[in-house]
Design a protein around this motif. Structure first.
Motif, mmCIF file in Angstrom:
data_model
loop_
_atom_site.group_PDB
_atom_site.id
_atom_site.type_symbol
_atom_site.label_atom_id
_atom_site.label_comp_id
_atom_site.label_asym_id
_atom_site.label_seq_id
_atom_site.Cartn_x
_atom_site.Cartn_y
_atom_site.Cartn_z
ATOM 1 N N ARG A 115 -4.680 25.109 -138.778
ATOM 2 C CA ARG A 115 -5.281 26.323 -139.337
ATOM 3 C C ARG A 115 -4.815 27.556 -138.575
ATOM 4 N NH1 ARG A 115 -9.541 29.592 -138.638
ATOM 5 N NH2 ARG A 115 -10.345 28.524 -136.816
ATOM 6 N N THR A 116 -4.691 27.424 -137.238
ATOM 7 C CA THR A 116 -4.280 28.551 -136.403
ATOM 8 C C THR A 116 -3.071 28.227 -135.521
ATOM 9 O OG1 THR A 116 -5.745 27.923 -134.586
ATOM 10 C CG2 THR A 116 -6.669 29.411 -136.260
ATOM 11 N N SER A 117 -2.391 27.124 -135.786
ATOM 12 C CA SER A 117 -1.318 26.704 -134.881
ATOM 13 C C SER A 117 -0.116 26.123 -135.617
ATOM 14 C CB SER A 117 -1.849 25.667 -133.887
ATOM 15 O OG SER A 117 -2.229 24.491 -134.580
ATOM 16 N N ILE A 118 1.006 26.138 -134.897
ATOM 17 C CA ILE A 118 2.257 25.544 -135.363
ATOM 18 C C ILE A 118 2.772 24.670 -134.229
ATOM 19 C CG2 ILE A 118 4.577 25.969 -136.262
ATOM 20 C CD1 ILE A 118 3.685 28.903 -136.764
ATOM 21 N N ARG A 119 3.141 23.424 -134.545
ATOM 22 C CA ARG A 119 3.712 22.521 -133.538
ATOM 23 C C ARG A 119 5.194 22.359 -133.817
ATOM 24 N NH1 ARG A 119 2.450 19.001 -129.566
ATOM 25 N NH2 ARG A 119 3.779 17.185 -129.322
ATOM 26 N N PHE A 120 5.998 22.648 -132.790
ATOM 27 C CA PHE A 120 7.447 22.535 -132.876
ATOM 28 C C PHE A 120 7.926 21.380 -132.011
ATOM 29 C CE2 PHE A 120 6.479 27.090 -133.341
ATOM 30 C CZ PHE A 120 7.132 27.373 -134.534
ATOM 31 N N ALA A 121 8.952 20.671 -132.477
ATOM 32 C CA ALA A 121 9.628 19.654 -131.676
ATOM 33 C C ALA A 121 11.061 20.119 -131.467
ATOM 34 C CB ALA A 121 9.597 18.301 -132.378
ATOM 35 N N TYR A 122 11.602 19.804 -130.290
ATOM 36 C CA TYR A 122 12.947 20.239 -129.924
ATOM 37 C C TYR A 122 13.778 19.076 -129.414
ATOM 38 C CZ TYR A 122 10.714 24.815 -129.974
ATOM 39 O OH TYR A 122 10.020 25.936 -130.354
ATOM 40 N N ARG A 123 15.069 19.139 -129.726
ATOM 41 C CA ARG A 123 16.070 18.259 -129.119
ATOM 42 C C ARG A 123 17.210 19.161 -128.679
ATOM 43 N NH1 ARG A 123 16.731 13.638 -133.602
ATOM 44 N NH2 ARG A 123 17.711 15.441 -134.541
ATOM 45 N N VAL A 124 17.770 18.863 -127.526
ATOM 46 C CA VAL A 124 18.903 19.631 -127.018
ATOM 47 C C VAL A 124 20.090 18.695 -126.878
ATOM 48 C CG1 VAL A 124 19.793 21.003 -125.085
ATOM 49 C CG2 VAL A 124 17.406 21.284 -125.834
ATOM 50 N N ARG A 125 21.230 19.122 -127.433
ATOM 51 C CA ARG A 125 22.475 18.373 -127.301
ATOM 52 C C ARG A 125 23.633 19.346 -127.150
ATOM 53 N NH1 ARG A 125 22.048 13.857 -131.011
ATOM 54 N NH2 ARG A 125 20.311 14.209 -132.336
ATOM 55 N N THR A 126 24.822 18.814 -126.975
ATOM 56 C CA THR A 126 26.021 19.637 -126.935
ATOM 57 C C THR A 126 26.192 20.305 -128.291
ATOM 58 O OG1 THR A 126 27.032 18.156 -125.331
ATOM 59 C CG2 THR A 126 28.519 19.619 -126.569
ATOM 60 N N PHE A 127 26.436 21.616 -128.285
ATOM 61 C CA PHE A 127 26.600 22.348 -129.536
ATOM 62 C C PHE A 127 27.855 21.867 -130.261
ATOM 63 C CE2 PHE A 127 28.086 25.769 -132.231
ATOM 64 C CZ PHE A 127 26.932 26.056 -132.942
ATOM 65 N N GLY A 128 27.717 21.708 -131.583
ATOM 66 C CA GLY A 128 28.845 21.347 -132.424
ATOM 67 C C GLY A 128 29.129 19.862 -132.492
ATOM 68 N N ASP A 129 28.309 19.051 -131.841
ATOM 69 C CA ASP A 129 28.519 17.601 -131.850
ATOM 70 C C ASP A 129 27.197 16.910 -132.171
ATOM 71 O OD1 ASP A 129 29.181 14.944 -131.462
ATOM 72 O OD2 ASP A 129 29.883 15.195 -129.402
ATOM 73 N N SER A 130 26.957 16.702 -133.464
ATOM 74 C CA SER A 130 25.685 16.097 -133.869
ATOM 75 C C SER A 130 25.558 14.644 -133.432
ATOM 76 C CB SER A 130 25.501 16.207 -135.388
ATOM 77 O OG SER A 130 26.561 15.558 -136.056
ATOM 78 N N ASP A 131 26.661 14.046 -132.998
ATOM 79 C CA ASP A 131 26.613 12.676 -132.480
ATOM 80 C C ASP A 131 26.443 12.627 -130.965
ATOM 81 O OD1 ASP A 131 26.936 11.533 -135.021
ATOM 82 O OD2 ASP A 131 29.120 11.710 -134.901
ATOM 83 N N ALA A 132 26.448 13.786 -130.326
ATOM 84 C CA ALA A 132 26.287 13.829 -128.867
ATOM 85 C C ALA A 132 24.910 13.293 -128.488
ATOM 86 C CB ALA A 132 26.447 15.266 -128.368
ATOM 87 N N PRO A 133 24.822 12.671 -127.327
ATOM 88 C CA PRO A 133 23.509 12.180 -126.898
ATOM 89 C C PRO A 133 22.537 13.333 -126.684
ATOM 90 C CG PRO A 133 25.125 11.938 -125.130
ATOM 91 C CD PRO A 133 25.877 12.408 -126.341
ATOM 92 N N VAL A 134 21.274 13.036 -126.880
ATOM 93 C CA VAL A 134 20.223 14.029 -126.659
ATOM 94 C C VAL A 134 20.070 14.219 -125.155
ATOM 95 C CG1 VAL A 134 17.765 14.517 -126.958
ATOM 96 C CG2 VAL A 134 19.063 13.457 -128.817
#
Length: 146
Positions: A85-104
């Motif tokens: 009602r008053t909040s938003i929950r975000f999830a994040y993953r960080v990897r090497t830019f430009g490589d969607s197969d790179a490990p998290v």
């Protein structure tokens, strides 16, 4: 999924030459700001200055797996995984830019509340309900956590 590109600068790193861990919370916030601008097409600055609404983090967490270092180009992948009602929950993953197969390299999450920033309103600096127009833009973007 929204992707925020970050070039890791010298000032982001600790004496060991890796990103100082609190910087990732800053990167998460930057991703949220660009998400407002690029995905919702509601400029974050307009939300703050024009509508008097802020989105401070009330909970944040991160789990680190692979260090990031000076000169790295990283992708902060952001998803909306919950809408209250008053909040938003975000999830994040960080990897090497430009490589969607790179490990998290790390995962994280933030819960932001909608806060009234207008000192003229009785709800100043208190959580307020997510405005209907904003909710309508966000609801289709919510994905299950994981």
């Amino acid at each position: 999924m929204h992707v925020h590109r970050v070039h890791v600068g010298f000032g982001d790193c600790d004496p060991a030459g890796i990103v100082y861990f609190p910087r990732f919370f800053h990167f998460f916030h930057e991703a949220m700001e660009t998400w407002f601008d690029e995905v919702l097409e509601l400029p974050y600055a307009e939300m703050i200055r024009g509508r008097g609404l802020g989105f401070p983090a009330v909970h944040t967490e991160a789990d680190f797996a692979i260090p990031c270092a000076f000169g790295d180009e990283i992708a902060v992948e952001q998803r909306v995984v919950g809408l209250g009602r008053t909040s938003i929950r975000f999830a994040y993953r960080v990897r090497t830019f430009g490589d969607s197969d790179a490990p998290v390299r790390l995962t994280g999450a933030t819960v932001s509340v909608v806060m009234d920033l207008d000192p003229q309103r009785p709800t100043f600096r208190r959580p307020v309900e997510l405005p209907a127009d904003l909710r309508a833009r966000i609801e289709p973007l919510v994905v299950p956590p994981g």
